[in-house]
Write an enzyme that holds these catalytic residues in place. Structure first.
Site, PDB file in Angstrom:
ATOM      1  N   SER A 118       0.809  -1.202   0.000  1.00 21.70           N
ATOM      2  CA  SER A 118       0.000   0.000   0.000  1.00 21.70           C
ATOM      3  C   SER A 118       0.849   1.262   0.000  1.00 21.70           C
ATOM      4  O   SER A 118       1.920   1.330   0.621  1.00 21.70           O
ATOM      5  CB  SER A 118      -0.910   0.005   1.232  1.00 21.70           C
ATOM      6  OG  SER A 118      -1.618   1.235   1.348  1.00 21.70           O
ATOM      7  N   GLN A 138       0.925  -0.371  -4.808  1.00 16.99           N
ATOM      8  CA  GLN A 138      -0.440   0.142  -4.919  1.00 16.99           C
ATOM      9  C   GLN A 138      -0.444   1.662  -4.812  1.00 16.99           C
ATOM     10  O   GLN A 138       0.201   2.234  -3.936  1.00 16.99           O
ATOM     11  CB  GLN A 138      -1.320  -0.467  -3.823  1.00 16.99           C
ATOM     12  CG  GLN A 138      -2.746   0.038  -3.792  1.00 16.99           C
ATOM     13  CD  GLN A 138      -2.908   1.263  -2.911  1.00 16.99           C
ATOM     14  OE1 GLN A 138      -2.113   1.505  -2.015  1.00 16.99           O
ATOM     15  NE2 GLN A 138      -3.932   2.045  -3.181  1.00 16.99           N
ATOM     16  N   TYR A 140      -2.846   5.253  -4.780  1.00 16.32           N
ATOM     17  CA  TYR A 140      -4.096   6.020  -4.747  1.00 16.32           C
ATOM     18  C   TYR A 140      -3.899   7.262  -5.621  1.00 16.32           C
ATOM     19  O   TYR A 140      -2.783   7.772  -5.750  1.00 16.32           O
ATOM     20  CB  TYR A 140      -4.435   6.455  -3.323  1.00 16.32           C
ATOM     21  CG  TYR A 140      -4.833   5.327  -2.401  1.00 16.32           C
ATOM     22  CD1 TYR A 140      -6.049   4.674  -2.560  1.00 16.32           C
ATOM     23  CD2 TYR A 140      -4.003   4.929  -1.355  1.00 16.32           C
ATOM     24  CE1 TYR A 140      -6.429   3.652  -1.714  1.00 16.32           C
ATOM     25  CE2 TYR A 140      -4.370   3.904  -0.499  1.00 16.32           C
ATOM     26  CZ  TYR A 140      -5.588   3.265  -0.682  1.00 16.32           C
ATOM     27  OH  TYR A 140      -5.947   2.250   0.157  1.00 16.32           O
ATOM     28  N   THR A 166      -5.855   1.758  -7.015  1.00 13.45           N
ATOM     29  CA  THR A 166      -7.083   1.501  -6.266  1.00 13.45           C
ATOM     30  C   THR A 166      -8.123   2.555  -6.595  1.00 13.45           C
ATOM     31  O   THR A 166      -7.867   3.757  -6.482  1.00 13.45           O
ATOM     32  CB  THR A 166      -6.803   1.499  -4.756  1.00 13.45           C
ATOM     33  OG1 THR A 166      -5.957   0.390  -4.443  1.00 13.45           O
ATOM     34  CG2 THR A 166      -8.092   1.364  -3.958  1.00 13.45           C
ATOM     35  N   ARG A 175     -19.454   3.006   9.950  1.00 16.43           N
ATOM     36  CA  ARG A 175     -20.312   1.851  10.169  1.00 16.43           C
ATOM     37  C   ARG A 175     -21.322   2.142  11.277  1.00 16.43           C
ATOM     38  O   ARG A 175     -21.047   2.924  12.182  1.00 16.43           O
ATOM     39  CB  ARG A 175     -19.457   0.631  10.532  1.00 16.43           C
ATOM     40  CG  ARG A 175     -20.251  -0.658  10.511  1.00 16.43           C
ATOM     41  CD  ARG A 175     -19.371  -1.879  10.446  1.00 16.43           C
ATOM     42  NE  ARG A 175     -20.187  -3.066  10.349  1.00 16.43           N
ATOM     43  CZ  ARG A 175     -19.710  -4.279  10.161  1.00 16.43           C
ATOM     44  NH1 ARG A 175     -18.420  -4.470  10.045  1.00 16.43           N
ATOM     45  NH2 ARG A 175     -20.508  -5.324  10.088  1.00 16.43           N
ATOM     46  N   LYS A 267      -7.822  -1.844  -9.625  1.00 17.74           N
ATOM     47  CA  LYS A 267      -8.490  -2.518  -8.509  1.00 17.74           C
ATOM     48  C   LYS A 267      -9.779  -1.786  -8.160  1.00 17.74           C
ATOM     49  O   LYS A 267      -9.776  -0.571  -7.980  1.00 17.74           O
ATOM     50  CB  LYS A 267      -7.565  -2.552  -7.295  1.00 17.74           C
ATOM     51  CG  LYS A 267      -8.156  -3.215  -6.055  1.00 17.74           C
ATOM     52  CD  LYS A 267      -7.132  -3.239  -4.930  1.00 17.74           C
ATOM     53  CE  LYS A 267      -7.707  -3.850  -3.666  1.00 17.74           C
ATOM     54  NZ  LYS A 267      -8.751  -3.009  -3.038  1.00 17.74           N
ATOM     55  N   HIS A 291     -13.267  -3.154  -2.006  1.00 16.04           N
ATOM     56  CA  HIS A 291     -12.405  -2.672  -0.920  1.00 16.04           C
ATOM     57  C   HIS A 291     -12.740  -3.371   0.393  1.00 16.04           C
ATOM     58  O   HIS A 291     -12.746  -2.771   1.468  1.00 16.04           O
ATOM     59  CB  HIS A 291     -12.532  -1.151  -0.754  1.00 16.04           C
ATOM     60  CG  HIS A 291     -11.253  -0.494  -0.330  1.00 16.04           C
ATOM     61  ND1 HIS A 291     -10.440   0.186  -1.203  1.00 16.04           N
ATOM     62  CD2 HIS A 291     -10.634  -0.413   0.870  1.00 16.04           C
ATOM     63  CE1 HIS A 291      -9.398   0.665  -0.560  1.00 16.04           C
ATOM     64  NE2 HIS A 291      -9.481   0.309   0.706  1.00 16.04           N
ATOM     65  N   GLY A 324     -13.402 -11.440   1.063  1.00 19.02           N
ATOM     66  CA  GLY A 324     -14.091 -12.538   1.725  1.00 19.02           C
ATOM     67  C   GLY A 324     -13.371 -13.863   1.772  1.00 19.02           C
ATOM     68  O   GLY A 324     -13.940 -14.848   2.253  1.00 19.02           O
ATOM     69  N   ILE A 325     -12.138 -13.948   1.296  1.00 20.79           N
ATOM     70  CA  ILE A 325     -11.420 -15.224   1.285  1.00 20.79           C
ATOM     71  C   ILE A 325     -11.023 -15.598   2.715  1.00 20.79           C
ATOM     72  O   ILE A 325     -10.299 -14.871   3.383  1.00 20.79           O
ATOM     73  CB  ILE A 325     -10.158 -15.153   0.412  1.00 20.79           C
ATOM     74  CG1 ILE A 325     -10.520 -14.842  -1.050  1.00 20.79           C
ATOM     75  CG2 ILE A 325      -9.357 -16.450   0.513  1.00 20.79           C
ATOM     76  CD1 ILE A 325     -11.272 -15.943  -1.756  1.00 20.79           C
ATOM     77  N   ARG A 326     -11.508 -16.764   3.167  1.00 18.45           N
ATOM     78  CA  ARG A 326     -11.184 -17.247   4.504  1.00 18.45           C
ATOM     79  C   ARG A 326     -10.667 -18.684   4.500  1.00 18.45           C
ATOM     80  O   ARG A 326     -10.148 -19.165   5.501  1.00 18.45           O
ATOM     81  CB  ARG A 326     -12.425 -17.176   5.419  1.00 18.45           C
ATOM     82  CG  ARG A 326     -13.015 -15.785   5.591  1.00 18.45           C
ATOM     83  CD  ARG A 326     -12.092 -14.879   6.379  1.00 18.45           C
ATOM     84  NE  ARG A 326     -12.718 -13.571   6.625  1.00 18.45           N
ATOM     85  CZ  ARG A 326     -12.580 -12.526   5.835  1.00 18.45           C
ATOM     86  NH1 ARG A 326     -11.831 -12.611   4.739  1.00 18.45           N
ATOM     87  NH2 ARG A 326     -13.170 -11.381   6.117  1.00 18.45           N
ATOM     88  N   ARG A 346      -7.871  -9.158   5.203  1.00 13.75           N
ATOM     89  CA  ARG A 346      -8.078  -9.360   6.635  1.00 13.75           C
ATOM     90  C   ARG A 346      -7.463 -10.667   7.130  1.00 13.75           C
ATOM     91  O   ARG A 346      -6.925 -10.724   8.231  1.00 13.75           O
ATOM     92  CB  ARG A 346      -9.573  -9.337   6.949  1.00 13.75           C
ATOM     93  CG  ARG A 346     -10.211  -7.952   6.855  1.00 13.75           C
ATOM     94  CD  ARG A 346     -11.683  -8.003   7.244  1.00 13.75           C
ATOM     95  NE  ARG A 346     -12.277  -6.681   7.257  1.00 13.75           N
ATOM     96  CZ  ARG A 346     -12.880  -6.111   6.213  1.00 13.75           C
ATOM     97  NH1 ARG A 346     -12.939  -6.778   5.057  1.00 13.75           N
ATOM     98  NH2 ARG A 346     -13.413  -4.911   6.313  1.00 13.75           N
TER      99      ARG A 346
END
Length: 403
Positions: A118, A138, A140, A166, A175, A267, A291, A324-326, A346
């Site tokens: 990043s 990466q 911005y 990105t 949130r 991206k 993202h 979402g890859i776990r 994450r």
């Protein structure tokens, strides 16, 4: 006089069996604000949750006879060879471990894969490319064109193999349950304010205390400096400049791609028409990404969007999936729907928080083992043999727009 050596009272069996266990250990070790920064999404968290949950809606159609004794998981992204189709997604300041991005780069190198670094990383790109020669930088759209190009040229000089631009972000959307408050910089005032959080997480403080020297987490962005050798701004200083820079046009992205002249990823693609525009400007790759749920909330899970986009442009560019890859089975599902590889965020940050470099390697090993299990169960010799025929997709699972 006998030598006296402190030992870590929180030492435990370092290996964890699942990414969920890495997340649990990360939550146990990190101060509340630091942990919440790893799980936060925008508004109601609809997208961040769907990114993960959507994978459970896809089933496999296994073969019970014919498992291959040798299975090849190697692939390539933007001309860089990977030992398996998983690479590190670029994420900002990594104050979950004192070695941050350098530890992650070492882990990726140890497992034969690439890393996206990043612009908001806490370690200079030169330190990261020194331990891993498979680095994509990466960017911005931040500052003037001259400043953007200067950062790209610095990355080239440091050995970066490609650029990741990105585009998937919406500013100032918190949130529902509240976003964590992160200090502008780790000065005395910030340390005093955060002391109650750190006091109940002694292992975190312990790990930053090394041989008698307290290493304070760095919240600056050295890769966004306004000149080689100059100090970088604070994370929020760089963030503020990004917020106040007009968003790029497709013509701007084409200009940067031409100036860079090498492998170039866009991206943040979620629409077929945007994917086609990326092809038109000469992009080498696209990442189907929202993202990690930090873009416009209500955007469908990326795995729901992947197939139609890959069908439309997969012959023209490398298509990656981010979000979402776990598990290794998630990797297999993405590849079967047309992804060349996936990018994880994450998951590796939880590994880093749980056990530093070894924790990131642990996460990558879990993903590799899970993917290998799917290849065995579907009777394939190569990851490139995975296809929709190996999946059970419920009616209406995929989403497609902009086509």
């Amino acid at each position: 006089m006998a030598n006296f050596k402190l030992t870590n009272p929180w030492a435990r069996n370092p290996w964890f069996e699942t990414v969920a266990e890495a997340q649990r250990r990360a939550k146990q070790r990190l101060p509340k604000s630091v942990y919440l920064s790893l799980v936060a999404g925008t508004q109601g968290g609809i997208t961040v949750n769907d990114n993960v949950d959507a994978f459970s809606e896809i089933g496999f159609a296994p073969h019970v006879v014919g498992a291959q004794d040798e299975r090849d998981m190697s692939t390539s992204v933007m001309g860089v060879d990977l030992s398996f189709p998983v690479m590190i997604s670029p994420t900002g300041v990594q104050a979950v471990d004192k070695d941050g991005e350098v530890a992650v780069a070492r882990a990726a190198a140890a497992r034969g894969t690439a890393m996206g670094l990043s612009s908001f990383a806490s370690h200079p790109i030169e330190e990261v490319t020194a331990v891993n020669d498979k680095i994509f930088f990466q960017i911005y759209w931040l500052g003037t064109k001259e400043e953007i190009l200067a950062r790209a040229e610095r990355a080239r000089e440091a050995g970066a193999k490609g650029l990741i631009v990105t585009t998937d972000w919406v500013f100032n959307i918190g949130r529902d349950w509240g976003s964590p408050e992160i200090p502008e910089k780790m000065d005395l005032k910030a340390l005093i304010r955060l002391a109650p959080e750190v006091a109940v997480k002694p292992r975190y403080a312990w790990d930053w205390f090394n041989k008698g020297n307290l290493t304070i987490p760095d919240l600056t962005a050295p890769n966004v400096s306004h000149g080689k050798g100059l100090p970088g701004p604070t994370f929020f200083g760089a963030y503020g400049e990004w917020m106040n820079t007009p968003s790029p046009t497709w013509e701007d992205l084409e200009w940067l791609r031409e100036q860079w002249g090498g492998p170039f990823m866009v991206k943040g693609i979620t629409r077929i028409d945007d994917a086609k525009r990326a092809v038109d400007i000469g992009a080498t790759a696209i990442s189907v990404s929202n993202h990690g749920g930090n873009n416009l909330d209500g955007t469908p899970a990326t795995i729901r969007l992947l197939g139609p986009i890959a069908d439309a442009v997969g012959k023209d560019v490398d298509v990656l999936l981010d979000g979402g890859i776990r598990r290794g089975s998630d990797v297999a599902k993405a590849v079967a729907l047309g992804a060349k590889a996936v990018m994880v965020g994450r998951a590796y940050l939880w590994g880093l928080a749980a056990n530093g470099q070894a924790g990131v390697e642990n996460v990558l090993d879990l993903l590799r083992m899970g993917l290998d299990g799917v290849l065995m169960g579907t009777g394939h010799k190569s990851v490139h043999d995975l296809s929709r025929d190996d999946l059970i997709l419920p009616e209406g699972f995929e989403r497609s727009y902009g086509g």
